[in-house]
Design a protein around this motif. Structure first.
Motif, short mmCIF file in Angstrom:
data_model
loop_
_atom_site.label_atom_id
_atom_site.label_comp_id
_atom_site.label_asym_id
_atom_site.label_seq_id
_atom_site.Cartn_x
_atom_site.Cartn_y
_atom_site.Cartn_z
N VAL A 7 -0.71 -2.04 -4.65
CA VAL A 7 -1.40 -1.33 -3.57
C VAL A 7 -2.61 -0.62 -4.16
CG1 VAL A 7 -1.22 0.46 -1.81
CG2 VAL A 7 0.74 -1.05 -2.27
N VAL A 8 -3.76 -0.87 -3.57
CA VAL A 8 -5.02 -0.29 -4.01
C VAL A 8 -5.37 0.87 -3.09
CG1 VAL A 8 -7.47 -0.74 -4.43
CG2 VAL A 8 -5.77 -2.52 -4.92
N GLU A 9 -5.82 1.94 -3.67
CA GLU A 9 -6.23 3.09 -2.86
C GLU A 9 -7.56 2.78 -2.16
OE1 GLU A 9 -7.12 7.89 -3.34
OE2 GLU A 9 -6.39 6.70 -5.04
N LEU A 10 -7.58 2.97 -0.85
CA LEU A 10 -8.77 2.69 -0.04
C LEU A 10 -9.35 3.99 0.49
CD1 LEU A 10 -7.46 -0.37 2.01
CD2 LEU A 10 -8.63 -0.38 -0.19
N ALA A 11 -10.60 3.92 0.89
CA ALA A 11 -11.28 5.10 1.43
C ALA A 11 -11.95 4.73 2.74
CB ALA A 11 -12.31 5.62 0.44
N GLY A 54 5.76 8.43 6.90
CA GLY A 54 5.68 7.36 5.91
C GLY A 54 7.02 6.81 5.51
N ALA A 55 8.07 7.07 6.32
CA ALA A 55 9.40 6.61 5.95
C ALA A 55 9.52 5.10 6.00
CB ALA A 55 10.44 7.24 6.88
N HIS A 56 8.58 4.43 6.69
CA HIS A 56 8.66 2.98 6.83
C HIS A 56 7.85 2.23 5.77
CE1 HIS A 56 10.80 3.40 10.58
NE2 HIS A 56 9.84 4.15 11.08
N ASP A 57 7.25 2.95 4.83
CA ASP A 57 6.46 2.28 3.81
C ASP A 57 7.30 1.29 3.01
OD1 ASP A 57 4.49 3.87 4.73
OD2 ASP A 57 4.19 5.02 2.90
N GLU A 58 8.53 1.69 2.70
CA GLU A 58 9.41 0.81 1.92
C GLU A 58 9.74 -0.45 2.71
OE1 GLU A 58 12.81 2.92 0.62
OE2 GLU A 58 11.71 4.24 -0.76
N GLN A 85 -1.99 5.91 12.05
CA GLN A 85 -2.11 4.81 13.00
C GLN A 85 -0.84 3.97 13.01
OE1 GLN A 85 -5.68 2.58 13.15
NE2 GLN A 85 -6.97 4.23 12.40
N GLN A 86 -0.56 3.40 14.17
CA GLN A 86 0.55 2.46 14.30
C GLN A 86 0.08 1.09 13.84
OE1 GLN A 86 3.76 2.95 15.31
NE2 GLN A 86 3.38 5.15 15.41
N VAL A 87 0.80 0.50 12.91
CA VAL A 87 0.39 -0.77 12.31
C VAL A 87 1.46 -1.82 12.56
CG1 VAL A 87 -0.35 -1.94 10.20
CG2 VAL A 87 -0.87 0.48 10.53
N ARG A 88 1.03 -2.96 13.02
CA ARG A 88 1.92 -4.10 13.24
C ARG A 88 1.45 -5.23 12.33
NH1 ARG A 88 0.96 -8.20 17.13
NH2 ARG A 88 2.77 -9.50 17.59
N LEU A 89 2.35 -5.79 11.53
CA LEU A 89 2.01 -6.84 10.58
C LEU A 89 2.57 -8.17 11.04
CD1 LEU A 89 0.89 -7.82 7.85
CD2 LEU A 89 3.03 -7.07 6.79
N VAL A 90 1.70 -9.18 11.12
CA VAL A 90 2.13 -10.52 11.55
C VAL A 90 1.60 -11.55 10.56
CG1 VAL A 90 2.14 -9.85 13.99
CG2 VAL A 90 0.09 -10.90 13.01
N THR A 91 2.21 -12.75 10.62
CA THR A 91 1.75 -13.87 9.80
C THR A 91 0.87 -14.77 10.65
OG1 THR A 91 3.79 -15.06 10.32
CG2 THR A 91 3.74 -13.78 8.27
N GLU A 92 0.38 -15.86 10.03
CA GLU A 92 -0.58 -16.73 10.71
C GLU A 92 0.01 -17.41 11.94
OE1 GLU A 92 2.06 -19.12 8.57
OE2 GLU A 92 0.88 -17.45 7.81
N ILE A 128 -4.17 -2.25 3.07
CA ILE A 128 -4.74 -1.91 4.38
C ILE A 128 -3.68 -1.28 5.28
CG2 ILE A 128 -5.70 -2.91 6.48
CD1 ILE A 128 -7.11 -4.97 4.68
N CYS A 129 -2.50 -1.90 5.32
CA CYS A 129 -1.44 -1.39 6.20
C CYS A 129 -1.04 0.04 5.81
CB CYS A 129 -0.21 -2.30 6.14
SG CYS A 129 -0.43 -3.89 6.96
N LEU A 130 -0.83 0.29 4.53
CA LEU A 130 -0.42 1.62 4.10
C LEU A 130 -1.54 2.64 4.30
CD1 LEU A 130 1.64 0.92 0.85
CD2 LEU A 130 2.46 1.40 3.16
N HIS A 131 -2.78 2.21 4.09
CA HIS A 131 -3.91 3.12 4.29
C HIS A 131 -4.01 3.54 5.76
CE1 HIS A 131 -7.82 4.94 3.67
NE2 HIS A 131 -8.34 4.17 4.62
N LEU A 132 -3.88 2.58 6.66
CA LEU A 132 -3.95 2.90 8.09
C LEU A 132 -2.77 3.77 8.51
CD1 LEU A 132 -5.04 -0.58 9.52
CD2 LEU A 132 -6.47 1.45 9.21
N ALA A 133 -1.58 3.44 7.99
CA ALA A 133 -0.39 4.21 8.34
C ALA A 133 -0.49 5.65 7.85
CB ALA A 133 0.86 3.54 7.78
#
Length: 415
Positions: free
Chosen positions: A165-169, A294-298, A273-280, A264-269
């Motif tokens: 995970v890369v720190e984003l700004a 942040g309890a859902h990060d794991e 923000q509410q983040v939903r992750l999907v595949t192609e 990106i997901c962790l940065h937004l969370a």
């Protein structure tokens, strides 16, 4: 039972039997005594070693059980002896997958019956995934090397190697509002019909969608968007198709994409923000990540750790992959047909962002689909697009460029 004898033990037993036969034939009592001793020695070693193997216990502790790729975890083996006979000369081998390095092997001269003994070794996962350590096996050998027994002391333990995970700004302008225009342009006015969602008129909008009450109130053309109500949050799409990526192992383009999606997901969370992750293929990996402590990060990291490449050849969308939300897609090689699949069901008023990977740079291949052509097609459909040129492209730089595009767009709309 005799299968526990080593080659040395079997040879000694065979020699004792042969000596015993010769003693009987020659009527040599001294030789018979020697043969009896030679026969009894491997059998006694076999009996004692068999008793010792049931008096050894072990358990394994992996600390921590979840680490990023390339980070270290420590494995502790707690060995204890509970039998009447001392467990000496134990050989231990713990099974580890190739991604965790060579299998560790230990020799314990003595195992105390009170308190036991702890041995440890480090593991550093080189590949993302859910790795299983074990089983732990031991070989119990007598001091003379005449008998040997193998036994499984402990089963398997799980080690989760999460993507880096890369720190984003920064954030995209008006991120999480569901559309690309300024959030203040959306309003709920009054009751009944006035509760319709509205936004500023854009060139090409159907004149039948003009909301005249809001237009009169704001003195500028406003159009309805109640056909697709706004839902807060962001959908992040991970393109995991094996045909869309290049390279092998941790330096492949699919690993870069997984790391980018995780960041990106962790940065937004983390920004509420509410983040939903999907595949192609539209399959959800996570739902509703973020907006809390942040309890859902794991959960997110575990889901990405378990992601495997898909055999699907091209993008196929039976519905809007963003499900009416703002969409951030991290894509590998995309054909013209794939671009059409992505854009055909996306509402124009909903913001769409894409990170396109120049996958040919991951293995030096000059062939494949022209990423610039795909980028132009997506931009023509109203998407914000950034191209990741290769494996050395920092994820943070790509994210900063993407945020910069949305801020420029937002400034242009306000002007």
């Amino acid at each position: 039972m005799l299968s526990g004898l080593t080659i040395r033990g079997r040879c000694l037993l065979a020699a004792g039997v042969a000596a015993g036969i010769c003693a009987l034939v020659l009527d040599e009592r001294d030789l018979l005594r020697v043969s009896a001793f030679v026969i009894a020695l491997p059998l006694l070693s076999l009996l004692l070693s068999g008793q010792v193997r049931f008096g050894v216990a072990a358990r394994r502790v992996v600390d921590p059980p979840r680490v990023p790729v390339g980070s270290r975890a420590d494995v502790e083996l707690h060995i204890s002896g509970s039998g009447r006979l001392p467990a000496d000369g134990l050989v231990l081998e713990d099974g580890t997958p190739h991604a965790l390095g060579d299998r560790p092997r230990f020799r314990l001269p003595v195992v105390p019956r009170h308190g036991g003994q702890v041995v440890s070794y480090p593991v550093t996962p080189a590949l993302r995934g859910i790795h299983h350590i074990g089983p732990l096996r031991t070989w119990i050998v007598d001091p003379f090397g005449l008998a040997q027994f193998e036994r499984e002391l402990a089963g398997r333990s799980r080690l989760v190697a999460t993507p880096q995970v890369v720190e984003l700004a920064g954030l995209p302008a008006d991120s999480g509002l569901g559309t690309g225009e300024d959030g203040t342009a959306r309003m709920r006015a009054g009751h009944g019909e006035d509760d319709a969602m509205v936004r500023q008129y854009r060139q090409g909008d159907d004149i039948r969608r003009v909301h005249w009450k809001s237009t009169a109130r704001r003195d500028e053309l406003m159009v309805r968007v109640e056909e697709r109500p706004w839902h807060g949050g962001v959908t992040v799409l991970l393109d995991r198709r094996s045909a869309a990526h290049r390279g092998n192992g941790p330096n492949s383009s699919v690993e870069w994409a997984v790391s980018a999606v995780a960041s990106i997901c962790l940065h937004l969370a983390q920004h509420g923000q509410q983040v939903r992750l999907v595949t192609e293929d539209g399959h959800p990996l996570t739902r509703g990540i973020g907006g809390d402590d942040g309890a859902h990060d794991e959960v997110l990291l575990d889901a990405l750790a378990a992601v495997r490449p898909s055999p699907q050849r091209d993008l196929q969308c039976s519905r809007d992959p963003g499900d009416g939300h703002e969409l951030i897609a991290v894509l590998g090689e995309v054909t013209t047909a794939g671009v059409a699949e992505l854009t055909k069901l996306r509402p124009q008023e909903t913001r769409s962002l894409a990170v396109l990977l120049q996958v040919r740079s991951w293995n030096g291949d000059g062939g494949g689909v022209d990423v610039e052509e795909s980028a132009r097609t997506l931009r023509a459909a109203g998407w914000n697009v950034v191209v990741a040129d290769g494996p050395t492209t920092p994820i943070s730089e790509v994210w900063r460029e993407l945020c910069g595009q949305t801020r420029s767009e937002s400034t242009g709309l306000m002007a």
